[in-house]
Design an enzyme around this catalytic site. Structure first.
Site, PDB file in Angstrom:
ATOM      1  N   THR A 333       2.929   2.189 -15.171  1.00 55.40           N
ATOM      2  CA  THR A 333       2.412   1.937 -13.821  1.00 55.40           C
ATOM      3  C   THR A 333       1.729   0.581 -13.709  1.00 55.40           C
ATOM      4  O   THR A 333       1.398  -0.052 -14.705  1.00 55.40           O
ATOM      5  CB  THR A 333       1.378   3.016 -13.411  1.00 55.40           C
ATOM      6  OG1 THR A 333       0.255   2.898 -14.281  1.00 55.40           O
ATOM      7  CG2 THR A 333       1.965   4.414 -13.508  1.00 55.40           C
ATOM      8  N   CYS A 334       1.480   0.171 -12.460  1.00 56.27           N
ATOM      9  CA  CYS A 334       0.818  -1.104 -12.174  1.00 56.27           C
ATOM     10  C   CYS A 334      -0.689  -0.927 -12.190  1.00 56.27           C
ATOM     11  O   CYS A 334      -1.393  -1.328 -11.257  1.00 56.27           O
ATOM     12  CB  CYS A 334       1.257  -1.621 -10.816  1.00 56.27           C
ATOM     13  SG  CYS A 334       3.010  -1.944 -10.753  1.00 56.27           S
ATOM     14  N   ASP A 335      -1.207  -0.290 -13.214  1.00 55.99           N
ATOM     15  CA  ASP A 335      -2.648  -0.073 -13.328  1.00 55.99           C
ATOM     16  C   ASP A 335      -3.069  -0.591 -14.695  1.00 55.99           C
ATOM     17  O   ASP A 335      -2.487  -0.206 -15.708  1.00 55.99           O
ATOM     18  CB  ASP A 335      -2.939   1.426 -13.206  1.00 55.99           C
ATOM     19  CG  ASP A 335      -4.422   1.715 -13.163  1.00 55.99           C
ATOM     20  OD1 ASP A 335      -4.882   2.318 -12.176  1.00 55.99           O
ATOM     21  OD2 ASP A 335      -5.132   1.344 -14.115  1.00 55.99           O
ATOM     22  N   ASN A 376       2.250   5.209  -7.927  1.00 53.83           N
ATOM     23  CA  ASN A 376       3.357   4.236  -8.003  1.00 53.83           C
ATOM     24  C   ASN A 376       4.709   4.898  -7.726  1.00 53.83           C
ATOM     25  O   ASN A 376       5.759   4.416  -8.154  1.00 53.83           O
ATOM     26  CB  ASN A 376       3.440   3.578  -9.391  1.00 53.83           C
ATOM     27  CG  ASN A 376       2.711   2.247  -9.475  1.00 53.83           C
ATOM     28  OD1 ASN A 376       2.543   1.725 -10.555  1.00 53.83           O
ATOM     29  ND2 ASN A 376       2.268   1.681  -8.375  1.00 53.83           N
TER      30      ASN A 376
END
Ligand SMILES: *Cc1c(COP(=O)(O)O)cnc(C)c1O
Length: 395
Positions: A333-335, A376
Site C-alpha cells: 500500500t501507499c502508506d 488503497n
C-alpha cells in the site's frame, strides 16, 4: 526462549491445496483439522479446564464449526461474533462474553442469544448487565502486571483487586451470579511462569470476596499461549505446568474451576499465507539489502508485524537456488507504515524477482480478522479452509 531461526513444517494439506488450486494471491489457507488437533491437545494438557476459543483470532465459520463440533466453548467480544458462533452451530450457553467494553444493546443481544457469562470491570457495565442480562454469571476482569509479551494488553483491561472485590459484592446485591475472576497475561506470552503473579492477585480477590460473603468459584486465566514463529515457543505442556503450579501455590485449599481461553495457540499453526512478490528494488548501487514488496502487508493481513512484534517465517516458493541476501520486507500500500521488517533480519534468494511467490508460515491467527476492508482498494485477505484435505467451500 530459543532465538535460532527455525523452519516449521506447515500442515501438508495446505501446500497440496495450493498446488492443486493455485488461488489468486494473497490468500490465507487454513487446515481446520490442525486447529481441531491443537484444541484437543489443549484439552489433554488441561484436563480439568474448560477450553474457550477466542473467536477474534480467526472467525472463519469452518474453524468455529469444527471447534463447536469438538465441544469447545467460545470467548466472544461482540454481537457479530455471537451470531457467527450460533450460525456455526455453537450453543449460546457455551459462549462467554469476554469483552468488558460493550453497549447495553450488545448485552441485550447476547442475553437473547443465551450467552451465560459476562466479563466486567466497571460499575457502569455491571449495571447494564444487571439490567439487560438479569441473573447472568459475571466474572470480573483483573488488571495484572505480567512480564512482557510480544503483543501485550498494557493497562487497557481490568481493574484493581479492591475494585474487583467491590464489583463482585455489587453483582451479588444486583441479583447477578458473581462466578469469579478473569485475566490475561498478554498475547504471545513466552514465559510459562507469567501467570504466577496474576493468579496470586486473583486469589487475593477470592479471599476478600469471601470476607464479604461472596464465594467465587471460577478462574479464567485467559489466553496468551505462544506459537513458534521464527523463534521457538514453549510447549503446551510447559504452560500447563506453569499455570497448574500457580494454582496450587495460590489456591492451596481448594482450586477453582479453571477456564483457559486461547486464540493464537489454536489456529496460528493451522494457517499459511501465500503471497506474491510485486517489486524487488535496490535503492542505491551500494546497498547490500534489497527492498522486497509483497502483495500482502500491514493492512491486508499482517497487522501483527506492527513494531515487528511477530516475526513470521517467510519461505520462497519459486526457489531457483543460488545464494540469498538480506532484504527489507514491505507491503503493497501507499502508506509509509506498511513496512513489515526493517530491523528484524530476513534473507531471501538473490534470484528473487517480481511474480515469484513466498509462503508466510504460522499465519492462521490474527491475520484475516485484522485485514482492512478496502485500504488503497485492496480487498480483505481471502481465506480458504480445508478439511480432510478438501476445500470446505464455505469460508
Ligand atoms: C484475545 C483474547 C484471548 C486470546 O488471546 P491469545 O493470546 O490469542 O491466546 C483470550 N481472552 C481474551 C479476553 C482476549 O481478549
Amino acid at each position: 526462549m530459543n532465538h535460532r531461526d527455525r523452519t516449521p513444517t506447515p500442515p501438508p494439506a495446505l501446500r497440496r491445496f495450493l498446488g492443486e488450486h493455485d488461488p489468486p494471491t494473497p490468500c490465507l489457507v487454513v487446515d481446520v483439522d490442525t486447529a481441531v488437533a491443537r484444541y484437543r491437545a489443549l484439552t489433554a494438557a488441561f484436563p480439568q479446564a474448560r477450553i474457550q476459543y477466542a473467536v477474534k483470532a480467526n472467525p472463519a465459520p469452518a474453524v468455529v464449526r469444527a471447534l463447536a463440533d469438538s465441544g469447545a466453548w467460545f470467548d466472544v467480544a461482540s454481537p457479530a461474533e455471537i451470531d457467527l458462533c450460533l450460525a456455526a452451530g455453537a450453543d449460546g450457553e457455551k459462549l462467554s462474553y469476554g469483552n468488558t467494553i460493550k453497549k447495553p444493546a450488545d448485552i441485550a443481544h447476547a442475553h437473547a442469544a443465551g450467552v451465560a457469562e459476562y466479563a466486567c470491570e466497571a460499575a457502569g457495565d455491571l449495571q447494564a448487565i444487571a439490567a439487560h442480562a438479569p441473573g447472568a454469571q459475571v466474572s470480573v476482569r483483573l488488571l495484572v502486571d505480567p512480564p512482557d509479551s510480544a503483543t501485550p494488553f498494557g493497562r487497557k483491561f481490568g481493574c484493581s483487586p479492591a475494585v474487583a472485590t467491590e464489583l463482585v459484592a455489587e453483582a451479588a446485591a444486583a441479583g447477578l451470579d458473581p462466578v469469579g475472576v478473569s485475566l490475561h497475561v498478554g498475547s504471545q506470552q513466552c514465559d510459562p511462569g507469567a501467570w504466577d503473579g496474576a493468579v496470586a492477585t486473583a486469589a487475593s480477590v477470592f479471599t476478600a470476596a469471601a470476607e464479604r460473603g461472596v464465594h467465587l468459584r471460577r478462574l479464567n486465566v485467559g489466553g496468551g499461549l505462544a506459537t513458534s514463529y521464527r523463534e521457538t515457543a514453549p510447549a503446551t505442556a510447559d504452560y500447563a505446568t506453569g499455570i497448574t503450579a500457580a494454582l496450587r501455590a495460590h489456591f492451596p485449599s481448594a482450586e477453582p474451576e479453571l477456564v483457559v481461553e486461547p486464540g493464537r495457540a489454536v489456529v496460528a499453526d493451522a494457517g499459511l499465507i501465500r503471497a506474491e512478490v510485486v517489486l524487488v528494488s535496490r535503492k542505491s548501487p551500494g546497498d547490500d539489502h534489497r527492498w522486497v514488496y509483497l502483495d500482502v502487508g500491514r493492512y491486508n493481513g499482517l497487522a501483527e508485524t506492527e513494531n515487528e512484534a511477530i516475526a513470521y517465517p517467510v519461505e520462497p516458493v519459486d526457489d531457483r537456488g543460488g545464494p540469498d541476501g538480506p532484504v527489507i520486507l514491505a507491503g503493497p500500500t501507499c502508506d509509509g507504515d506498511d513496512v513489515l521488517y526493517q530491523r528484524t533480519p530476513y534473507r531471501l534468494p538473490e534470484s528473487l524477482r517480481a511474480g515469484d511467490r513466498v509462503d508466510i508460515l504460522a499465519a492462521g491467527a490474527y491475520t484475516a480478522s485484522y485485514s482492512s476492508v478496502a485500504f488503497n482498494g485492496i480487498p480483505p485477505l481471502r481465506t480458504y479452509c480445508i478439511r480432510e484435505g478438501r476445500p470446505t467451500g464455505a469460508d
